[in-house]
Design an enzyme around this catalytic site. Structure first.
Site, PDB file in Angstrom:
ATOM      1  N   LYS A 160      -5.659  -4.431   6.446  1.00 53.66           N
ATOM      2  CA  LYS A 160      -5.933  -3.820   7.746  1.00 53.66           C
ATOM      3  C   LYS A 160      -6.050  -4.935   8.773  1.00 53.66           C
ATOM      4  O   LYS A 160      -7.072  -5.619   8.830  1.00 53.66           O
ATOM      5  CB  LYS A 160      -7.229  -3.001   7.681  1.00 53.66           C
TER       6      LYS A 160
ATOM      7  N   LYS B 128      -9.708  10.746   0.291  1.00 51.13           N
ATOM      8  CA  LYS B 128     -11.020  10.105   0.332  1.00 51.13           C
ATOM      9  C   LYS B 128     -11.913  10.840  -0.664  1.00 51.13           C
ATOM     10  O   LYS B 128     -12.064  12.057  -0.592  1.00 51.13           O
ATOM     11  CB  LYS B 128     -11.623  10.208   1.737  1.00 51.13           C
TER      12      LYS B 128
END
Length: 348
Positions: free
Chosen positions: A257, A149
């Site tokens: 997702k 990230k």
């Protein structure tokens, strides 16, 4: 058949950072079905501040779904188009109810523990020292694909972290993915991509905020290495809208997702379109509990993707539910000797 819904707060073992902030807990909801003494369970994995169905009437819609469970899975899925996490919870709950084992939704070599799923090791944002500690941990654990990230700390420090990995491991040894969660300013994005390209990265997820269609289209056309759309897919409900988005932006990859895009059925629509337009894809969990992660993992195995998937989030919480999923040497296994949490139903 009766249906009920239950809220559950998942507590992070340690604060987990993204460019949108630091999370210490994660709200989730379960739909429990019961028929003739048999139970089924589904998870509605909403993520506040990101999910398309983060709305004031979310619990009201959950209640409606439970009150109208007699309509059946297909009719409910179609009625819940703007509530993708509830769509997924309903799908999961019906599958759970109809199977002899409520947690064994898609029997396969994976659930027999004879084959595994290659996954990426996730490195959260934080101070450079904390990120370096996580990177070393993931490498020691045998991951061949690391996902970082980025976008929250100083960009130069992030470049230094990437340099640290590359000084020890080549691109052939360790695949690096980065996820900016839309953190780059439009006028800086291409320059930052050029700087990142030095480190032979596999891809970058969502370099700029969703909704900047023209800017994202231009980036995907000029980028020095592949871009993967993630948040860009959220809130795109109809098949026609999905196809228009991919035709316009022409990304190199899309990230899927199920909790954000309408469960297995919604995910399958994206996969069919991606294959049609020669766009790569992989599947990622969205911080669900082990109930949702279990369902996603079993279904993902059946898609026969050879790319590392984003399914290594089961160990994030202090109060997750014991289950057969376990990570070893950068792979997700279904260890049949490990049992499901025997008090799960009491906990919800």
């Amino acid at each position: 058949m009766t249906a009920s819904y239950h809220k559950y707060m998942l507590e992070f073992k340690r604060p987990s950072g993204t460019s949108r902030g630091v999370m210490t807990e994660k709200e989730t909801w379960f739909i429990a079905l019961e028929e003739n003494g048999k139970k089924g369970i589904g998870e509605c994995g909403i993520l506040r501040g990101l999910s398309a169905d983060d709305r004031d009437d979310y619990e009201e819609k959950l209640n409606w779904a439970c009150q109208n469970i007699h309509l059946g899975e297909k009719a409910l899925w179609e009625s819940l188009l703007e509530f993708p996490s509830i769509q997924f919870g309903i799908e999961m709950a019906f599958l759970s109810l109809k199977n002899e084992n409520p947690y064994l939704l898609f029997p396969s070599d994976f659930t027999e523990n004879s084959k595994s799923i290659v996954i990426n090791g996730l490195v959260w944002m934080g101070e450079a020292s904390f990120m370096k500690e996580q990177i070393e941990e993931k490498l020691a654990q045998g991951f061949s694909c690391i996902k970082l990230k980025i976008g929250a700390i100083d960009f130069q420090k992030e470049l230094e972290l990437l340099q640290f990995i590359r000084s020890h491991f080549s691109a052939e040894q360790i695949e690096i993915r980065v996820d900016a969660n839309g953190a780059f300013a439009l006028n800086e994005a291409l320059d930052k991509l050029e700087q990142l390209n030095v480190f032979q990265l596999h891809s970058i997820e969502q370099p700029i905020k969703k909704g900047n269609i023209k800017a994202m289209t231009d980036l995907c056309e000029t980028t020095p290495f592949p871009i993967a759309l993630d948040e860009e897919l959220i809130g795109v409900f109809s098949l026609e809208e999905k196809e228009q988005l991919l035709q316009k932006i022409k990304p190199q990859y899309i990230i899927l997702k199920p909790s954000f895009i309408g469960g297995f059925r919604g995910t399958q629509e994206w996969i069919s379109l991606a294959d049609k337009y020669n766009i790569g894809w992989w599947i990622t969990s969205a911080l669900e509990s082990n109930i949702g992660l279990n369902a996603i993992s079993q279904w993902t195995f059946l898609q026969n993707s050879e790319m590392p998937q984003g399914l290594g989030t089961g160990g994030l919480y202090t109060n997750n539910f014991d289950c057969p999923l376990e990570v070893s040497e950068g792979q997700l296994w279904y260890n049949k000797t490990k049992k499901w949490d025997s008090v799960f139903w009491d906990k919800i």
